[in-house]
Structure formats: structure tokens, C-alpha cells
Design a protein around this motif. Sequence first.
Motif, PDB file in Angstrom:
ATOM      1  N   LEU A   1     -13.092   2.597 -10.439  1.00  0.00           N
ATOM      2  CA  LEU A   1     -11.765   2.695  -9.836  1.00  0.00           C
ATOM      3  C   LEU A   1     -11.861   3.136  -8.377  1.00  0.00           C
ATOM      4  CD1 LEU A   1      -8.745   2.429 -10.424  1.00  0.00           C
ATOM      5  CD2 LEU A   1      -8.741   4.852 -11.091  1.00  0.00           C
ATOM      6  N   LEU A   2     -12.699   4.127  -8.114  1.00  0.00           N
ATOM      7  CA  LEU A   2     -12.854   4.607  -6.740  1.00  0.00           C
ATOM      8  C   LEU A   2     -13.454   3.531  -5.846  1.00  0.00           C
ATOM      9  CD1 LEU A   2     -14.153   8.251  -7.381  1.00  0.00           C
ATOM     10  CD2 LEU A   2     -11.906   7.562  -6.503  1.00  0.00           C
ATOM     11  N   ILE A   3     -14.444   2.823  -6.374  1.00  0.00           N
ATOM     12  CA  ILE A   3     -15.062   1.741  -5.597  1.00  0.00           C
ATOM     13  C   ILE A   3     -14.014   0.676  -5.272  1.00  0.00           C
ATOM     14  CG2 ILE A   3     -16.724  -0.164  -5.717  1.00  0.00           C
ATOM     15  CD1 ILE A   3     -18.499   1.710  -7.395  1.00  0.00           C
ATOM     16  N   THR A   4     -13.184   0.360  -6.249  1.00  0.00           N
ATOM     17  CA  THR A   4     -12.120  -0.634  -6.042  1.00  0.00           C
ATOM     18  C   THR A   4     -11.141  -0.174  -4.968  1.00  0.00           C
ATOM     19  OG1 THR A   4     -12.281  -1.322  -8.348  1.00  0.00           O
ATOM     20  CG2 THR A   4     -10.263  -1.903  -7.179  1.00  0.00           C
ATOM     21  N   LEU A   5     -10.707   1.090  -5.055  1.00  0.00           N
ATOM     22  CA  LEU A   5      -9.739   1.601  -4.078  1.00  0.00           C
ATOM     23  C   LEU A   5     -10.341   1.629  -2.674  1.00  0.00           C
ATOM     24  CD1 LEU A   5      -8.088   4.512  -6.099  1.00  0.00           C
ATOM     25  CD2 LEU A   5      -7.062   2.321  -5.456  1.00  0.00           C
ATOM     26  N   LEU A   6     -11.606   2.014  -2.580  1.00  0.00           N
ATOM     27  CA  LEU A   6     -12.254   2.012  -1.266  1.00  0.00           C
ATOM     28  C   LEU A   6     -12.342   0.607  -0.694  1.00  0.00           C
ATOM     29  CD1 LEU A   6     -15.148   4.572  -1.864  1.00  0.00           C
ATOM     30  CD2 LEU A   6     -13.165   4.875  -0.364  1.00  0.00           C
ATOM     31  N   THR A   7     -12.641  -0.358  -1.570  1.00  0.00           N
ATOM     32  CA  THR A   7     -12.766  -1.748  -1.121  1.00  0.00           C
ATOM     33  C   THR A   7     -11.427  -2.312  -0.672  1.00  0.00           C
ATOM     34  OG1 THR A   7     -14.575  -2.060  -2.695  1.00  0.00           O
ATOM     35  CG2 THR A   7     -13.547  -4.041  -1.806  1.00  0.00           C
ATOM     36  N   VAL A   8     -10.383  -2.044  -1.472  1.00  0.00           N
ATOM     37  CA  VAL A   8      -9.065  -2.624  -1.213  1.00  0.00           C
ATOM     38  C   VAL A   8      -8.345  -1.876  -0.097  1.00  0.00           C
ATOM     39  CG1 VAL A   8      -6.803  -3.044  -2.246  1.00  0.00           C
ATOM     40  CG2 VAL A   8      -8.872  -3.504  -3.553  1.00  0.00           C
ATOM     41  N   SER A   9      -8.597  -0.570   0.021  1.00  0.00           N
ATOM     42  CA  SER A   9      -7.830   0.263   0.943  1.00  0.00           C
ATOM     43  C   SER A   9      -7.986  -0.161   2.398  1.00  0.00           C
ATOM     44  CB  SER A   9      -8.236   1.730   0.785  1.00  0.00           C
ATOM     45  OG  SER A   9      -7.874   2.205  -0.491  1.00  0.00           O
ATOM     46  N   PHE A  10      -9.153  -0.639   2.763  1.00  0.00           N
ATOM     47  CA  PHE A  10      -9.353  -1.025   4.163  1.00  0.00           C
ATOM     48  C   PHE A  10      -8.328  -2.064   4.587  1.00  0.00           C
ATOM     49  CE2 PHE A  10     -11.218  -3.932   7.284  1.00  0.00           C
ATOM     50  CZ  PHE A  10     -11.502  -3.043   8.309  1.00  0.00           C
ATOM     51  N   GLN A  11      -8.204  -3.128   3.789  1.00  0.00           N
ATOM     52  CA  GLN A  11      -7.246  -4.177   4.128  1.00  0.00           C
ATOM     53  C   GLN A  11      -5.806  -3.706   3.922  1.00  0.00           C
ATOM     54  OE1 GLN A  11      -7.709  -6.922   5.611  1.00  0.00           O
ATOM     55  NE2 GLN A  11      -9.940  -7.034   5.560  1.00  0.00           N
ATOM     56  N   SER A  12      -5.576  -2.890   2.876  1.00  0.00           N
ATOM     57  CA  SER A  12      -4.214  -2.436   2.596  1.00  0.00           C
ATOM     58  C   SER A  12      -3.691  -1.558   3.728  1.00  0.00           C
ATOM     59  CB  SER A  12      -4.172  -1.654   1.283  1.00  0.00           C
ATOM     60  OG  SER A  12      -4.621  -2.454   0.222  1.00  0.00           O
ATOM     61  N   ILE A  13      -4.496  -0.600   4.149  1.00  0.00           N
ATOM     62  CA  ILE A  13      -4.068   0.317   5.209  1.00  0.00           C
ATOM     63  C   ILE A  13      -3.946  -0.420   6.543  1.00  0.00           C
ATOM     64  CG2 ILE A  13      -4.762   2.357   6.522  1.00  0.00           C
ATOM     65  CD1 ILE A  13      -6.037   3.408   3.935  1.00  0.00           C
ATOM     66  N   LYS A  14      -4.871  -1.359   6.762  1.00  0.00           N
ATOM     67  CA  LYS A  14      -4.804  -2.154   7.996  1.00  0.00           C
ATOM     68  C   LYS A  14      -3.487  -2.925   8.065  1.00  0.00           C
ATOM     69  CE  LYS A  14      -7.186  -5.950  10.380  1.00  0.00           C
ATOM     70  NZ  LYS A  14      -8.317  -6.931  10.287  1.00  0.00           N
ATOM     71  N   ALA A  15      -3.095  -3.528   6.923  1.00  0.00           N
ATOM     72  CA  ALA A  15      -1.827  -4.277   6.893  1.00  0.00           C
ATOM     73  C   ALA A  15      -0.631  -3.337   7.026  1.00  0.00           C
ATOM     74  CB  ALA A  15      -1.742  -5.063   5.587  1.00  0.00           C
ATOM     75  N   ALA A  16      -0.729  -2.155   6.406  1.00  0.00           N
ATOM     76  CA  ALA A  16       0.392  -1.210   6.446  1.00  0.00           C
ATOM     77  C   ALA A  16       0.606  -0.641   7.844  1.00  0.00           C
ATOM     78  CB  ALA A  16       0.136  -0.076   5.453  1.00  0.00           C
ATOM     79  N   LEU A  17      -0.462  -0.547   8.645  1.00  0.00           N
ATOM     80  CA  LEU A  17      -0.353   0.008   9.991  1.00  0.00           C
ATOM     81  C   LEU A  17       0.061  -1.040  11.028  1.00  0.00           C
ATOM     82  CD1 LEU A  17      -3.536   2.268  10.032  1.00  0.00           C
ATOM     83  CD2 LEU A  17      -1.154   3.009   9.860  1.00  0.00           C
ATOM     84  N   MET A  18       0.167  -2.307  10.620  1.00  0.00           N
ATOM     85  CA  MET A  18       0.501  -3.374  11.567  1.00  0.00           C
ATOM     86  C   MET A  18       1.922  -3.191  12.101  1.00  0.00           C
ATOM     87  SD  MET A  18       0.423  -7.480  10.923  1.00  0.00           S
ATOM     88  CE  MET A  18      -1.300  -7.420  10.460  1.00  0.00           C
ATOM     89  N   ASN A  19       2.107  -3.505  13.374  1.00  0.00           N
ATOM     90  CA  ASN A  19       3.424  -3.408  14.008  1.00  0.00           C
ATOM     91  C   ASN A  19       4.346  -4.467  13.414  1.00  0.00           C
ATOM     92  OD1 ASN A  19       5.648  -3.330  15.692  1.00  0.00           O
ATOM     93  ND2 ASN A  19       4.428  -3.150  17.561  1.00  0.00           N
TER      94      ASN A  19
END
Length: 867
Positions: free
Chosen positions: A841-859
Motif C-alpha cells: 500500500l505504501l509503495i502504491t501511494l508513493l508511486t501514485v502520489s507524485f502524479q496526483s500531487i503534481k496534478a493537484a498543484l497545477m494552476n
Amino acid sequence: MTPPRLADRLLNWFVAPHLREEVLGDLHERYTLRVQQWGAAKARRRYWREVLAYMRPSNIKRHPSDYSNPANTDMLRNYLKIAFRNLVKNKVYSFINIFGLATGMAVAMLIGLWIYDELAYNKSFQNYGQIARVMQHLTYNGQIGTQSNLPYPMGDVLRTTYNGDFKRVVMASNTDSHLLTVGDEKFNKIGNFMEPEAPELLSLQMLKGTRAGLTEPGSILLSESVAQAYFGDDDPVGKLMKIDNKLDVKVTGVYEDFPRNSEFRDVSFIAPWKLYLSNEKWVTGMADAWGWNAWYTYVQLADHADIDKISAKIKDVKLTRVSKDDAHYKPVVFLEPMHNWHLYSEFKNGVRSGGLIEYVWLFGTIGLFVLLLACINFMNLSTARSEKRAKEVGIRKAVGSVRSQLVSQFFSESLLVVAFAFVLALVLVKLILPSFNGVADKKLVILWSMPWFWLLGIGFSLLTGLIAGSYPAFYLSSFQPVKVLKGTFKMGRLAAIPRRVLVVVQFTVSVTLIIGTIIVFRQIQFAKNRPVGYNRNGLIMIQTTNGEIHSHFDAVRNDLKNSGDVEEVAESGSPVTDIWSTNGNIDWKGKDPSLAADFPNTGISYEYGKTVGWQFTQGRDFSREFTADSSSFVINEAAVKFMGLKNPVGEIIKWGGHPLKVIGVIKNMIVDSPYQPVRPSLFHLSGSSNFVIIKLNPVKSTSEALVKIETVFKKYNPAAPFDYKFVDDEYAKKFGDEERIGKLATFFAVLAIFISCLGLFGLASFMAEQRTKEIGVRKVLGASVLNLWGLLSKDFVMLVVIGFSVATPIAYYALSDWLQRYSYRTEISWWIFAASGLGALLITLLTVSFQSIKAALMNPVKSLRSE
């Protein structure tokens, strides 16, 4: 007479549709005239020539609607060009696909090479299908044991009484270390004493001399590496050597080293059996000793002989010749074919129970699953990005492409990816192979010169490409052009289900491998933490190849103890970490007369217990102050339990009819497998030895102590090299197979997780890209970064949870079955599954979080400006 149908079918495939009728009409008309003029056979040959001429690229006439014909050379070039442009345009996805597939293929190649090496074990022998080892089942201590050690007269009886069943019968000694001396060159080398037909039986590849080199009693055959070590580039044939500083021999031949995947890979020299008999005088007294099992017997079957029938014929060859006492062991002699020696070597209670073949199946399965994970990534990313290619499919169909042509287009893209992956996989295997060999204890190489390797590799790649491209090819080609071009095409809610199922499969495999790896290492650690019954720290063993040290033992002991670097010194007939001798004909009070007993029985000197650190539960150690101790036993707790002795100290145990008194009971010493129960063992004082056991002073430097010990040994035995082994290291070797399996399992588990994470990264990236506008709207309406991260991650978390739920029962069942092979085994605790699931689960969250947070921070202004 009709034209050849096959020729017409080929023509239909290559000629544009609008020209087919005209071309076929002309060909058929000419064919009819030629049949009348030339006859059918000549007309058919000419027809084929004309058809093949039409199939040349320069002669094929095309039509715009036929631009995607897969057989067309230009169109093939067009397919590849489009495929390459798509790869360059989508660099991230291309990298994930190619590198993921390459990793999966590299794993499959490595496992394939490992399996090939295992299955090829011993196959280098020309007589592989006819060679067998004579073995026996013996019933002792209430169980049936299986061993390959046999009595000395076994060879003569098989050779004379059953000569029609065997081409060759060869007696051999134990494969053991011996001192070989040439001038000032002295090394301990592992070798064997065998009868003269051994070189023919083992089909030695002679580099110098002949296979008949063992017919002379004073001869020796050397392996190529040993000959090189002693004689360099000089011809060794005819040169003189010494074995153990007492046997003068002449080199009569040099043979090519045995392959590493061979039962005899450690045998670096072979000396004559007669020389062994002349040196070991006690062996000649065993000519009729059917109860003494100390030698090996190898046979080569007669042509077309049935090994099962011969085994049935010789099964009682020992039973009918042993004494009444030895008949209690119920010996059953049988032939073990060479193809079973390595992969099917284990017996349990007289029945074959498997062996390394289990690991062949295990790693073969793992290799297939890891490759499947890589294929799943390709399928998932291809289908996920299908909307972006929907218009392309619609336009192609609108201008005349049929579904089969679109399928061919997407298959060509898949095969291009696989081609790149195959080349990269070869590079990865080349880079990884040295480290892999170190872990697997192999010398694997890529079989570049083997045609079947390339045939298998290319065929394997094509199959991988077809499997990996099958789903996207048939899925994408099914889009309806009207809906796509109208803009009304929408991906249904069910379209994502196949991708989710495949992700679940990925994490089921990954979590199962994680759980399996933890259990394997936990079992190893469980056995390592088992009390060994003595102190291994600072304990070294030195094997003595002649009697010089034994004859000066008291002086050696005094010199070593006076040096201050040694606490204690003792002699032993067996190494501390192994059983070299067992004895039957043991009797005690209350023993069942029908019970055949067989106990490890080690001859030692007085100081052995102090040296190894025996832990007494009752009684005392051997002492020089008691002369009666020469007729006494020290026994272990397992012996007390097996014999049912309530007050063991003072009890009398008869050995061969001679009474010996028990003076002490020690805790069980693990000298055999750390995974099995300790065998009932006896220790007695002996006047001979094979090993010197030394306990180093813990407050002194080990390196300095070894220098002083070597000086003492050189003083009393200058002819022998100083060769020592740490007991700790020898004990650690008992975990070698399991540790190798654990390391390989870890290696493959890490790669499986890596491949799965590559796929998750790609899917997360695509989903974030697909939901850019949705994320922008949510941010405008007040959604936080944490809310958006949870929105984009929850689907993947759910898939991992499902994968974990499927993997748990599978892993539990498989590992419970694996652990049953060990009598002393760990438990499968609930936390192992919890930790594995949490880790995934942690490996999955680390893998997915990069793209998720990047998209969430987009203007959101950038993502919504086109609305």
C-alpha cells in the motif's frame, strides 16, 4: 483444370482490391490456353511464376483505400514509421512500456538460463542415460533412511553375479581433500580413488594421456586446472607427485575439468583404487564386511537394460549376505539413475520426496508471472490511452481500412516495442549476469552461439508481443467511426474494468512474492537462532591428511596453549559441523530386540568438550584423571530420550557387545541439518583422529593467532600446507541453499514490484492528464490539495487491497506446504501478511502520489482557459 487455389489466395492478399478481378481474369485466361498447348503441369508452373512476379513490391499496384494492407512493403514501412512516431511523441509511456517489458524479459531470460543449467546437470557425460549409483534403504531408529554408502564387496558381487546387466562397475572412495605435492608446490586438492574403468564410465575428455591411465597402481589423472597450477605450460605426463606425503604417483593423463553443473565438479584428480587399498590397509580386511558402509558404487547399465528390472533383481543382494544382527536393518539395494541425482535427490522414509525440481518449477512460475506483469503494463497503458487514438481509428475506417488491417497496425506497434525491449533485455542480462551468478552459485553465460537460443528468444519475443498487443489491438479496432468522428464516442464505465482486473493481478503476484520472501528469510533466521549446544565463536578446524600431528598431539597442544593465543585444543574423528561415522549394534537396558539402532558415534580426545564448549545437563566430561573413561560414553539429550533412560548417568550401553558406561549427558549439538531434529549421538575416546579443533583466545588478535598456529603446525608437519576452516563459516554453509533461494526470491520480488509500480505510475499519470479540467474545476470550487490527492489515489488503493485479499490465501497455502518439508520450522504469523499488505500500500501511494500531487498543484487557470 482449375488454377492453383493457393496461388490465387496469395494474389488476393497482395493485389489491390480494385485490380484483383482484372488481374485474376487475365491470369486465368492465359492459364486455360497454356493447359491446352503445354499440358497441366507446365501451365501450373508458369502460373506460379506469374503470380510470384505480381507479388514483388515493384509490381504491386496500389489504391488509396488499400494503404494499410499489412503485406504491402510500403505500408509495412508506413506502419513502423507511425509506430516510431507514437513512441517518440509519448516518451514517458514509451519508456514505461519498453523498460517494463525489457525487465520482465530479462527476468525470464535469467530464470530460463538457470533452469537450463539445472536441467542440463550431469548431461555432459556421454553415458548419461546408462549411468546409475547403487544405493540402499535401511530401517533404523524406527524409520527408513536412504544412503549411497555401501559395503566394500558390493562391487565384486555386482560385477560377477550380475555381469550381464552391467557394462561397467566402479568402486570409489569418498570425494575428499588430499595433499598433492610436486617439489615445493603443496596444495590440498579434492579428489577420489576409483577403479580403472572410471574414466570410461565418466567419459573423461582427455587432453593428454589416455583414459587407461588408472591401470597402473602408482598413477594419477589430473584435471586441467590442477595440472596448470602445478606444471604451468609444461607437459605433466610422466612427472612424479606425492599424495598425502606418502604415496608416490606418476601423472598418466590430464582431463578437462568437470563442468560446474556436474556431480563430480569438485573432483580435481583421480587416483587408482588399488593405490587406495595399499595405503588403507584396514580396507582390505573389509572384503567380506557387508555391514560396513563406507564406499560408493557406480555402474553403467548394459545396452537396452531396464533399470527398474535390475533394481528388483539386486534388491536383496545385501540382505542375503549380512549377519543376523545387520539383517535387522532390512537393507534394500536399488539403482538410482544419474538423471535423478541432482533434481530428485530427496527421500523421506524410503520414498522419493522431490528435491531441487521444486525450485525449478517455482522459479519457472515466477518468471512467467513477472513477464506477465510487464505485458499487463503494456495492455493497461495502451487501452487507457485509447481515447487519444479513437479519431485515428475512425479516420482509418472511414477511408476503407477494415478491422483486420487495424489489428495488424496495432500489432506492428506492439512488436516494435517488443523488439526494442528484447535488445534492451539482452543488455540488462549481460549487465546483471555476474551478480546473478554470485547469488545463484552458478557460471551462467548467454548462449550467443546457440541457434536455438536465438530461435527461442525471437519466438519468445514474438509471442510476448502478440500477448502484450492482443488486448489493445482488438479493443482499439472495435471503435465505431461514426461515433468517433461525430464526437459522441464515450468510454463506457465498464471499459476500465479490464484494466482494474489486470492491476489486481499485478499486485496479487507482487504481494505473494513479498510474503514468500519474508517467510523464507524468517525460516532461515529461525533455524539460525536455534540453540546449537556448543560455542562456535573462535572455533577453527584443521583436517589432518597424515598422522604427523596426531603422533605429536600432546606437544602440539602444549605449544599452542603456551602461545597465549589458544584456549584449548582437541582431536576428533569428524568435523564439528558434520557426521562422518555412525554405528549400529548398540544395545541398552530395555531396548526392543527387534529395533535396529544407528547412532552417530564420534571418536574424540579428552579436551574436546572444553574446546567446543559442551553444555552438560547431567554427569561430567571425560577426564585424564579417570582411566576408566576410555570405556565410557558421553551422550546427548536426544539419545537419552530415544533410549528411554530415566537416570542415564551410570547406565551401561553395549557397543558391539562391549559395555561402556555413560558418564555425562550434554545438550543436543547441531552437527547435521539445522532444520531437522538432532539425532541420538554418542561420543567416546579414540586413539585416532581426522581433525584438530582449536579454541582461539577471544582477547587476542585472530590474525596473529593464526600465524602462531601455523608456525606450530609447520614445526611438527612441515610437509603439509596450513589449511583451516572456521566452524562459524562451515555452519553458515548449512543455510546456503535456503539463503540462495531467499536472495533470488527477493531479487524477483523487487523486480515484480518495480514493474508493477512502473505500470501504476503510467496509469496515474494518464488519469491525472485525463482529469485535468475536473481537477481545475474542483480547485476553483475550493478543493484542497489533500482532497484532490485522495480523489486520485483512492481507486488505486482499493485495487491494492483487493490484490492483497486474493494474495493472502494463496501465499498461506503455498508457504504452509513449503514449510512442511522442515521438521524444525517457523510459524506463519498474521503480522507477516499485515506488513506485506501495508508495504504494498505504501509503495502504491508513493508511486501514485507524485502524479496526483503534481496534478493537484497545477494552476486551474491553465487547465480551464480553453473552456
